[in-house]
Design a protein around this motif. Structure first.
Motif, PDB file in Angstrom:
ATOM      1  N   CYS A   1       0.812  -1.218   0.000  1.00  0.00           N
ATOM      2  CA  CYS A   1       0.000   0.000   0.000  1.00  0.00           C
ATOM      3  C   CYS A   1       0.848   1.273   0.000  1.00  0.00           C
ATOM      4  O   CYS A   1       0.439   2.286  -0.571  1.00  0.00           O
ATOM      5  CB  CYS A   1      -0.964  -0.003   1.176  1.00  0.00           C
ATOM      6  SG  CYS A   1      -0.190   0.022   2.800  1.00  0.00           S
ATOM      7  N   LEU A   2       2.045   1.255   0.610  1.00  0.00           N
ATOM      8  CA  LEU A   2       2.886   2.455   0.588  1.00  0.00           C
ATOM      9  C   LEU A   2       3.491   2.665  -0.790  1.00  0.00           C
ATOM     10  O   LEU A   2       3.507   3.790  -1.301  1.00  0.00           O
ATOM     11  CB  LEU A   2       3.991   2.371   1.641  1.00  0.00           C
ATOM     12  CG  LEU A   2       4.980   3.547   1.648  1.00  0.00           C
ATOM     13  CD1 LEU A   2       4.262   4.890   1.819  1.00  0.00           C
ATOM     14  CD2 LEU A   2       6.038   3.370   2.734  1.00  0.00           C
ATOM     15  N   LYS A   3       3.983   1.600  -1.394  1.00  0.00           N
ATOM     16  CA  LYS A   3       4.561   1.749  -2.739  1.00  0.00           C
ATOM     17  C   LYS A   3       3.515   2.244  -3.730  1.00  0.00           C
ATOM     18  O   LYS A   3       3.793   3.115  -4.561  1.00  0.00           O
ATOM     19  CB  LYS A   3       5.154   0.431  -3.231  1.00  0.00           C
ATOM     20  CG  LYS A   3       5.933   0.581  -4.545  1.00  0.00           C
ATOM     21  CD  LYS A   3       6.584  -0.707  -4.961  1.00  0.00           C
ATOM     22  CE  LYS A   3       7.567  -0.459  -6.110  1.00  0.00           C
ATOM     23  NZ  LYS A   3       6.999   0.281  -7.236  1.00  0.00           N
ATOM     24  N   ALA A   4       2.307   1.704  -3.638  1.00  0.00           N
ATOM     25  CA  ALA A   4       1.238   2.144  -4.530  1.00  0.00           C
ATOM     26  C   ALA A   4       0.939   3.629  -4.316  1.00  0.00           C
ATOM     27  O   ALA A   4       0.718   4.378  -5.279  1.00  0.00           O
ATOM     28  CB  ALA A   4      -0.022   1.309  -4.298  1.00  0.00           C
TER      29      ALA A   4
ATOM     30  N   GLU B   1       2.087  11.124   4.951  1.00  0.00           N
ATOM     31  CA  GLU B   1       2.663  12.476   4.918  1.00  0.00           C
ATOM     32  C   GLU B   1       4.136  12.447   5.320  1.00  0.00           C
ATOM     33  O   GLU B   1       4.972  13.122   4.703  1.00  0.00           O
ATOM     34  CB  GLU B   1       1.873  13.398   5.853  1.00  0.00           C
ATOM     35  CG  GLU B   1       0.461  13.716   5.361  1.00  0.00           C
ATOM     36  CD  GLU B   1      -0.355  14.478   6.394  1.00  0.00           C
ATOM     37  OE1 GLU B   1       0.185  14.714   7.510  1.00  0.00           O
ATOM     38  OE2 GLU B   1      -1.514  14.824   6.109  1.00  0.00           O
ATOM     39  N   LEU B   2       4.460  11.676   6.333  1.00  0.00           N
ATOM     40  CA  LEU B   2       5.853  11.578   6.787  1.00  0.00           C
ATOM     41  C   LEU B   2       6.688  10.742   5.821  1.00  0.00           C
ATOM     42  O   LEU B   2       7.839  11.069   5.534  1.00  0.00           O
ATOM     43  CB  LEU B   2       5.896  10.985   8.195  1.00  0.00           C
ATOM     44  CG  LEU B   2       5.319  11.875   9.295  1.00  0.00           C
ATOM     45  CD1 LEU B   2       5.222  11.119  10.607  1.00  0.00           C
ATOM     46  CD2 LEU B   2       6.163  13.132   9.469  1.00  0.00           C
ATOM     47  N   ALA B   3       6.113   9.659   5.318  1.00  0.00           N
ATOM     48  CA  ALA B   3       6.854   8.791   4.402  1.00  0.00           C
ATOM     49  C   ALA B   3       7.237   9.533   3.117  1.00  0.00           C
ATOM     50  O   ALA B   3       8.337   9.350   2.587  1.00  0.00           O
ATOM     51  CB  ALA B   3       6.028   7.552   4.067  1.00  0.00           C
ATOM     52  N   GLN B   4       6.331  10.353   2.624  1.00  0.00           N
ATOM     53  CA  GLN B   4       6.637  11.125   1.417  1.00  0.00           C
ATOM     54  C   GLN B   4       7.869  12.003   1.614  1.00  0.00           C
ATOM     55  O   GLN B   4       8.640  12.216   0.677  1.00  0.00           O
ATOM     56  CB  GLN B   4       5.443  11.998   1.031  1.00  0.00           C
ATOM     57  CG  GLN B   4       4.351  11.268   0.266  1.00  0.00           C
ATOM     58  CD  GLN B   4       3.273  12.223  -0.205  1.00  0.00           C
ATOM     59  OE1 GLN B   4       2.640  12.915   0.595  1.00  0.00           O
ATOM     60  NE2 GLN B   4       3.040  12.276  -1.497  1.00  0.00           N
ATOM     61  N   GLN B   5       8.053  12.523   2.813  1.00  0.00           N
ATOM     62  CA  GLN B   5       9.168  13.426   3.079  1.00  0.00           C
ATOM     63  C   GLN B   5      10.462  12.697   3.430  1.00  0.00           C
ATOM     64  O   GLN B   5      11.538  13.156   3.054  1.00  0.00           O
ATOM     65  CB  GLN B   5       8.808  14.358   4.247  1.00  0.00           C
ATOM     66  CG  GLN B   5       7.634  15.286   3.980  1.00  0.00           C
ATOM     67  CD  GLN B   5       7.335  16.143   5.198  1.00  0.00           C
ATOM     68  OE1 GLN B   5       8.123  17.004   5.577  1.00  0.00           O
ATOM     69  NE2 GLN B   5       6.194  15.905   5.831  1.00  0.00           N
ATOM     70  N   TYR B   6      10.357  11.557   4.130  1.00  0.00           N
ATOM     71  CA  TYR B   6      11.556  11.005   4.746  1.00  0.00           C
ATOM     72  C   TYR B   6      11.939   9.596   4.304  1.00  0.00           C
ATOM     73  O   TYR B   6      13.019   9.120   4.663  1.00  0.00           O
ATOM     74  CB  TYR B   6      11.394  11.024   6.273  1.00  0.00           C
ATOM     75  CG  TYR B   6      11.128  12.405   6.800  1.00  0.00           C
ATOM     76  CD1 TYR B   6      12.085  13.412   6.691  1.00  0.00           C
ATOM     77  CD2 TYR B   6       9.900  12.729   7.391  1.00  0.00           C
ATOM     78  CE1 TYR B   6      11.838  14.690   7.157  1.00  0.00           C
ATOM     79  CE2 TYR B   6       9.649  14.011   7.859  1.00  0.00           C
ATOM     80  CZ  TYR B   6      10.622  14.986   7.737  1.00  0.00           C
ATOM     81  OH  TYR B   6      10.375  16.258   8.189  1.00  0.00           O
ATOM     82  N   VAL B   7      11.093   8.921   3.545  1.00  0.00           N
ATOM     83  CA  VAL B   7      11.424   7.575   3.077  1.00  0.00           C
ATOM     84  C   VAL B   7      12.012   7.663   1.682  1.00  0.00           C
ATOM     85  O   VAL B   7      11.421   8.272   0.779  1.00  0.00           O
ATOM     86  CB  VAL B   7      10.185   6.654   3.097  1.00  0.00           C
ATOM     87  CG1 VAL B   7      10.512   5.296   2.491  1.00  0.00           C
ATOM     88  CG2 VAL B   7       9.680   6.484   4.530  1.00  0.00           C
ATOM     89  N   ASP B   8      13.186   7.063   1.488  1.00  0.00           N
ATOM     90  CA  ASP B   8      13.886   7.160   0.206  1.00  0.00           C
ATOM     91  C   ASP B   8      13.328   6.238  -0.864  1.00  0.00           C
ATOM     92  O   ASP B   8      13.347   6.577  -2.050  1.00  0.00           O
ATOM     93  CB  ASP B   8      15.377   6.849   0.409  1.00  0.00           C
ATOM     94  CG  ASP B   8      16.057   7.885   1.273  1.00  0.00           C
ATOM     95  OD1 ASP B   8      16.359   8.967   0.766  1.00  0.00           O
ATOM     96  OD2 ASP B   8      16.273   7.609   2.478  1.00  0.00           O
ATOM     97  N   GLU B   9      12.829   5.079  -0.442  1.00  0.00           N
ATOM     98  CA  GLU B   9      12.421   4.084  -1.437  1.00  0.00           C
ATOM     99  C   GLU B   9      11.583   3.018  -0.759  1.00  0.00           C
ATOM    100  O   GLU B   9      11.666   2.810   0.453  1.00  0.00           O
ATOM    101  CB  GLU B   9      13.673   3.445  -2.059  1.00  0.00           C
ATOM    102  CG  GLU B   9      13.400   2.409  -3.132  1.00  0.00           C
ATOM    103  CD  GLU B   9      14.661   1.687  -3.590  1.00  0.00           C
ATOM    104  OE1 GLU B   9      14.535   0.750  -4.391  1.00  0.00           O
ATOM    105  OE2 GLU B   9      15.763   2.052  -3.127  1.00  0.00           O
ATOM    106  N   VAL B  10      10.766   2.319  -1.556  1.00  0.00           N
ATOM    107  CA  VAL B  10      10.026   1.155  -1.066  1.00  0.00           C
ATOM    108  C   VAL B  10      10.356  -0.030  -1.964  1.00  0.00           C
ATOM    109  O   VAL B  10      10.273   0.060  -3.195  1.00  0.00           O
ATOM    110  CB  VAL B  10       8.503   1.392  -1.061  1.00  0.00           C
ATOM    111  CG1 VAL B  10       7.780   0.158  -0.524  1.00  0.00           C
ATOM    112  CG2 VAL B  10       8.144   2.608  -0.232  1.00  0.00           C
ATOM    113  N   ILE B  11      10.750  -1.135  -1.350  1.00  0.00           N
ATOM    114  CA  ILE B  11      11.064  -2.372  -2.065  1.00  0.00           C
ATOM    115  C   ILE B  11       9.975  -3.394  -1.755  1.00  0.00           C
ATOM    116  O   ILE B  11       9.519  -3.492  -0.614  1.00  0.00           O
ATOM    117  CB  ILE B  11      12.440  -2.916  -1.641  1.00  0.00           C
ATOM    118  CG1 ILE B  11      13.555  -2.020  -2.175  1.00  0.00           C
ATOM    119  CG2 ILE B  11      12.650  -4.355  -2.124  1.00  0.00           C
ATOM    120  CD1 ILE B  11      14.949  -2.421  -1.718  1.00  0.00           C
ATOM    121  N   THR B  12       9.556  -4.150  -2.748  1.00  0.00           N
ATOM    122  CA  THR B  12       8.577  -5.215  -2.513  1.00  0.00           C
ATOM    123  C   THR B  12       9.246  -6.578  -2.620  1.00  0.00           C
ATOM    124  O   THR B  12      10.196  -6.760  -3.380  1.00  0.00           O
ATOM    125  CB  THR B  12       7.401  -5.134  -3.501  1.00  0.00           C
ATOM    126  OG1 THR B  12       7.888  -5.302  -4.836  1.00  0.00           O
ATOM    127  CG2 THR B  12       6.685  -3.800  -3.381  1.00  0.00           C
TER     128      THR B  12
END
Length: 505
Positions: A209-212, A243-254
């Protein structure tokens, strides 16, 4: 915004019930991957999950009036135990709504912590709706599993400990993602103090759901959510969390189910702890990152978030781990139906070992065999195996990524049937006493069942492969009937595993 969360994280009240967990070196994995790999051991919490941090921090912030009203939540596992233990410690009444499919071991664990358990609905969505109704009707306080500032702050204390415990260089931190509470809290704190550290979220590919949301630039609701890693099986990322992930997460791997099983084995090898699938997400993503980036000599941290694995699921994990590690291939091969064919097939495999061999006589000319083969560690995947078989004039089909083949067909190889108008579907239904009988009663009323396979994997959901005799002119009516049944399904009539081993000739 970061300053507000940093203050909340540093003032989070978690250690009345939670413990500071160690960061353990993964020596075997580090040697194999040529990197310094560390595991943050949240599986060592009193409830064997990090969820105790956010739940307790949130509940401890309630006013006296709110505490007197009691708390309620919906959960099928770790959050439920976190809320129950927190409420028990603070002397607050807690009601936990759990789906009827929740394994009994988890229900009993929550009850043992003093909470009232209400079993409602077949899915988390139904349990969640009922918990909100209780909140409105009885005036209880709802404790959200992830979309809450105090919950996020409580989970952020994992990052506080991590940066204090690992004083030297850290290149990447890998964090499992469900609703996003942990990665929101950890990323905002780590990026505030150490913006050089890369934060990578890891999700199962069937519940990403985060990657999507990252790809779409907004929160989305997944139409289907895989349940193998039930601890992160969430259809929509939390609002605050995104909101926080958009600012501080570099990437999402599945990662795949098989990769999760391999990661569970890796964690066991280095810690002797048996992680639950969601708890192994970070290690699975770490391994994928190393392979993709050809990383060497880096310090990589994976958060092992939980160890609440049903014992019954160990069989499934063990079956899939070698495939997930790339050390086993599942293939369908065609060999002549004549004496000596199996010996010639084994010779064609070279020094590779056979881990599984399924065969049934079909006709006088050729035979299809379902085979598990150990791969050489230095051959770089399954392609060299297929080429070597082809050089011996053996036609083979790679089924290693075929879910139907691995979950059903490998246990069913018995020859082609003589039936007309057969169509094949794979179903998922809530697993609880009587569920299989209910499924059969609903399914078999209007069309004849010509093939059926069910195997309990110790999961909250059962998986069934069914063939029905349906005339082409009735296909639309039949699928309309399946929609009315309310069970998730996928047609598998054209699946090569079915066509090679089971379909009418």
């Amino acid at each position: 915004m970061p300053h507000r969360y940093i203050k909340k994280i540093l003032s989070a009240n978690v250690y009345d019930v939670a413990v500071e967990t160690p960061v353990d070196p993964a020596r075997s994995l580090s040697k194999r991957l040529a990197n310094n790999i560390l595991i943050k051991r949240e599986d060592l919490q009193p409830i064997f999950s990090f969820k105790i941090r956010g739940a307790y921090n949130c509940i401890s912030k309630l006013t006296d009036t709110q505490r007197a009203s009691g708390v309620v939540c919906a959960s099928a596992g770790n959050h439920a135990q976190g809320v129950a233990m927190s409420a028990q410690h603070l002397g607050i009444d807690a009601t936990i709504v759990m789906p009827k499919s929740t394994p009994e071991i988890k229900v009993n664990s929550v009850r043992a912590l003093g909470a009232k358990v209400i079993l409602h609905g077949d899915s988390f969505a139904q349990a969640f709706a009922h918990s909100r109704t209780l909140m409105a009707d009885l005036g209880m306080v709802y404790i959200h599993p992830f979309d809450d500032e105090h919950v996020i702050a409580g989970q952020g204390t994992v990052a506080v400990e991590l940066l204090r415990q690992v004083q030297g260089n850290i290149d990447v931190v890998f964090v499992p993602v469900g609703g996003g509470g942990l990665i929101a809290g950890m990323s905002v704190y780590i990026k505030y103090l150490r913006p050089d550290i890369k934060i990578i979220g890891v999700e199962p590919e069937d519940s990403c759901c985060l990657k999507a949301a990252m790809d779409a630039g907004e929160r989305v609701i997944l139409s289907e959510v895989g349940t193998f890693a039930e601890g992160v099986a969430v259809a929509q990322i939390g609002k605050l969390n995104f909101e926080l992930a958009q600012q501080y997460v570099d990437e999402v791997i599945t990662v795949t189910t098989d990769e999760l099983c391999a990661a569970i084995k890796d964690i066991y090898g280095d810690t002797r702890a048996v992680a639950e699938p969601s708890g192994a997400c970070a290690v699975a993503g770490l391994k994928k990152y190393v392979e993709r980036e050809k990383a060497q000599g880096q310090t990589l941290v994976a958060v092992s978030t939980g160890a609440n694995l049903n014992f019954d699921r160990l069989r499934h994990v063990a079956e899939r781990a070698e495939i997930g590690e790339g050390r086993e291939a599942i293939i369908a091969a065609e060999i002549p139906e004549q004496p000596g064919s199996f010996k010639r097939f084994c010779t064609a495999l070279g020094e590779r070992n056979i881990t599984e061999f399924n065969y049934r006589y079909g006709n006088n000319t050729k035979a299809q065999v379902f085979v598990g083969v150990t791969l050489k560690t230095d051959e770089g995947g399954r392609e060299p195996l297929l080429k070597q078989l082809a050089s011996h004039h053996i036609t083979a089909v790679d089924l290693s990524n075929n879910e139907m083949a691995k979950s059903h067909v490998r246990y069913m190889v018995g020859g082609h049937a003589s039936v007309d108008n057969e169509v094949v579907y794979r179903f998922t239904f809530p697993e609880r006493p009587g569920a299989l009988l209910k499924f059969l009663n609903k399914l078999g009323q209007l069309w004849n069942i010509s093939m059926f396979h069910y195997r309990n994997h110790g999961s909250a959901y059962g998986r069934v492969l069914v063939a029905m005799q349906v005339r082409p002119e009735d296909k639309v009516k039949f699928e309309g009937y399946l929609d009315e049944l309310g069970y998730a399904f996928n047609e598998e009539t054209d699946n090569p595993a079915y066509q090679l081993f089971l379909a009418p000739e």
